[in-house]
Design a protein around this motif. Structure first.
Motif, PDB file in Angstrom:
ATOM      1  N   ARG A   7       0.764  -1.345  -0.062  1.00  0.00           N
ATOM      2  CA  ARG A   7      -0.067   0.061  -0.003  1.00  0.00           C
ATOM      3  C   ARG A   7       0.873   1.296   0.055  1.00  0.00           C
ATOM      4  O   ARG A   7       2.069   1.087   0.533  1.00  0.00           O
ATOM      5  CB  ARG A   7      -0.992  -0.123   1.267  1.00  0.00           C
ATOM      6  CG  ARG A   7      -0.248   0.115   2.472  1.00  0.00           C
ATOM      7  CD  ARG A   7      -1.361  -0.163   3.595  1.00  0.00           C
ATOM      8  NE  ARG A   7      -0.922   0.449   4.769  1.00  0.00           N
ATOM      9  CZ  ARG A   7      -1.341   1.348   5.302  1.00  0.00           C
ATOM     10  NH1 ARG A   7      -2.690   1.618   5.125  1.00  0.00           N
ATOM     11  NH2 ARG A   7      -0.877   1.842   6.606  1.00  0.00           N
ATOM     12  N   GLU A  98      -0.048  -0.186  -8.499  1.00  0.00           N
ATOM     13  CA  GLU A  98      -0.421   0.969  -7.385  1.00  0.00           C
ATOM     14  C   GLU A  98      -0.185   2.326  -8.135  1.00  0.00           C
ATOM     15  O   GLU A  98      -1.108   3.298  -7.800  1.00  0.00           O
ATOM     16  CB  GLU A  98       0.032   0.308  -6.231  1.00  0.00           C
ATOM     17  CG  GLU A  98      -0.691  -0.711  -5.708  1.00  0.00           C
ATOM     18  CD  GLU A  98      -2.217  -0.458  -5.316  1.00  0.00           C
ATOM     19  OE1 GLU A  98      -2.653   0.453  -4.625  1.00  0.00           O
ATOM     20  OE2 GLU A  98      -2.774  -1.339  -5.910  1.00  0.00           O
ATOM     21  N   ARG A 101      -2.608   3.594 -10.679  1.00  0.00           N
ATOM     22  CA  ARG A 101      -3.878   3.586 -10.161  1.00  0.00           C
ATOM     23  C   ARG A 101      -4.327   4.898  -9.592  1.00  0.00           C
ATOM     24  O   ARG A 101      -5.334   5.737  -9.970  1.00  0.00           O
ATOM     25  CB  ARG A 101      -4.207   2.644  -9.128  1.00  0.00           C
ATOM     26  CG  ARG A 101      -5.919   2.377  -8.647  1.00  0.00           C
ATOM     27  CD  ARG A 101      -5.924   1.366  -7.447  1.00  0.00           C
ATOM     28  NE  ARG A 101      -5.083   0.420  -7.545  1.00  0.00           N
ATOM     29  CZ  ARG A 101      -4.734  -0.908  -8.199  1.00  0.00           C
ATOM     30  NH1 ARG A 101      -5.647  -1.006  -9.249  1.00  0.00           N
ATOM     31  NH2 ARG A 101      -3.904  -1.741  -8.051  1.00  0.00           N
TER      32      ARG A 101
END
Length: 156
Positions: A7, A98, A101
């Motif tokens: 993350r 990620e 995104r």
């Protein structure tokens, strides 16, 4: 291939310490060393100058580890992007996904012109920049013992 839980989070000094406690991608380390820099000594200082900085945390074992850092410093309307990654080939694709995104859209809003100066030897960085629409500009610059190519996104 190992699946990883990653993350993107705001960068803290704890992330920098976590990142520096693990092996850095050899190509990234060479990029720094040829410019006369050492992440152990210079990463924190460079991050302090950034207007925007993010860390990628990986958490497959229950222990959060910082595996990638990017930051953007802004001066006179130009954002300079820095990226450094851990030696984790298994995370290249998930990090790229990620970043694609949400991060790339946020970074584009920071300045009308973005630039980066990767080593001409760091093929992964060159491919990464080109994927996101950066264009090579001018001849490579010699910095220390290395050659660095300016890449630009946006219009000057």
């Amino acid at each position: 291939m190992t699946t990883s839980a990653i993350r993107i989070v705001p960068l803290t000094s704890g992330h920098i310490q976590s990142f520096l406690a693990h092996p850095i991608r050899p190509e990234d380390l060479l990029e720094w060393s040829e410019a006369g820099l050492d992440p152990q000594d210079d990463l924190g200082r460079m991050i302090q100058q950034a207007a925007y900085a993010r860390a990628v945390e990986e958490d497959t074992t229950g222990l959060k580890v910082c595996v990638c850092i990017w930051a953007v410093s802004i001066s006179e309307g130009i954002g300079t992007l820095m990226l450094i990654g851990a030696d984790r080939k298994d995370l290249v694709v998930p990090i790229h996904q990620e970043f694609s995104r949400d991060e790339w859209e946020r970074i584009k809003l920071l300045a009308p012109i973005l630039q980066a100066y990767p080593s001409v030897k760091n093929k992964q960085h060159l491919k990464w920049l080109e994927h996101f629409g950066f264009k090579k500009q001018g001849d490579p610059l010699v910095i220390g013992a290395g050659k660095y190519q300016r890449y630009v996104f946006g219009r000057e």
